[in-house]
Write a protein that holds these residues in place. Sequence first.
Motif, PDB file in Angstrom:
ATOM      1  N   UNK A  92       0.820  -1.217   0.000  1.00 58.65           N
ATOM      2  CA  UNK A  92       0.000   0.000   0.000  1.00 58.65           C
ATOM      3  C   UNK A  92       0.853   1.266   0.000  1.00 58.65           C
ATOM      4  N   UNK A  93       2.151   1.113  -0.287  1.00 57.65           N
ATOM      5  CA  UNK A  93       3.045   2.275  -0.343  1.00 57.65           C
ATOM      6  C   UNK A  93       2.576   3.346  -1.327  1.00 57.65           C
ATOM      7  N   UNK A  94       2.005   2.975  -2.518  1.00 63.05           N
ATOM      8  CA  UNK A  94       1.547   4.033  -3.421  1.00 63.05           C
ATOM      9  C   UNK A  94       0.494   4.955  -2.801  1.00 63.05           C
ATOM     10  N   UNK A  95      -0.334   4.425  -1.910  1.00 65.66           N
ATOM     11  CA  UNK A  95      -1.304   5.263  -1.212  1.00 65.66           C
ATOM     12  C   UNK A  95      -0.585   6.249  -0.300  1.00 65.66           C
ATOM     13  N   UNK A  96       0.434   5.762   0.418  1.00 65.75           N
ATOM     14  CA  UNK A  96       1.176   6.631   1.326  1.00 65.75           C
ATOM     15  C   UNK A  96       2.025   7.660   0.584  1.00 65.75           C
ATOM     16  N   UNK A  97       2.295   7.422  -0.697  1.00 59.95           N
ATOM     17  CA  UNK A  97       3.136   8.337  -1.471  1.00 59.95           C
ATOM     18  C   UNK A  97       2.369   9.533  -2.014  1.00 59.95           C
ATOM     19  N   UNK A  98       1.099   9.655  -1.684  1.00 60.07           N
ATOM     20  CA  UNK A  98       0.291  10.772  -2.184  1.00 60.07           C
ATOM     21  C   UNK A  98       0.944  12.108  -1.842  1.00 60.07           C
TER      22      UNK A  98
END
Length: 256
Positions: free
Chosen positions: A69-75
């Motif tokens: 779920x790193x792409x979500x945290x990279x917002x």
Amino acid sequence: MAAVQINDIRPGAPMRWLKAGAGDMARAPMVSIGYGLIFVAIGAALSLGLWFVGAAAWIPVALSSFALIAPLFAVGIYQISKHIDEGKAVTFSDVWLVSGEKISQVAFLGLLLIILLLGWARIAQFLYAYFASQDYTTLSEFTSWLLGNPAGLAMAVIGTVIGGMLALAAFAISAISFPMLIDKQIDAATALIASVTAVRRNLFPMLTWAWLIAFWTVIGTAFFGVGLAIVFPWLGHASWRAYQDFCTDCGPSSAG
């Protein structure tokens, strides 16, 4: 829901994205690395929590789940790159300023990634229960069993294959969708379809990109997780540049 125009890219594009991502991080190093440190701290707290409750063997699974779920945290990292492109000064408060209509769309895609995460955790639990003959509570015991026992090796192989499939699904969903939601006035379903289309039509360069993300994530994790404070924002900025390569005509830009 209208389709968006997705560009094709050259095979060498991923290396250009990494270079451009490093340039973005150099323009806002304190904000970018500070953002990365927050998530390193979250990962460290998760690992320590598992250690203290006697479940250190689950740390690798927890960290790999976190990576899904790193792409979500990279917002927030995408917000930084967007501000840089707009010529605005970047402050730490800017990374949290996602407008109300965008939050719901980002949350929808984030929920899909969380479902994949929960599915992976459940599968890992099942594989452990099926292959392990006893509980391995310490990381050293678990590692010895995993690498030195046929059942452990079988679990490692099967788990890697299943985990890789889930990771590929998460990558296809999120490769350009989250940056697109931050940059454009667009809905989550359209962004998701555009992301999957970009991966499907440019499979070789995107698999190369996925491999580079995995490689640098492992390198960052190998340095006791501290390296992720640099690797995580760097890859986030690079993902923004990847999105821009794919999407030059994806609908009206947001006001930021």
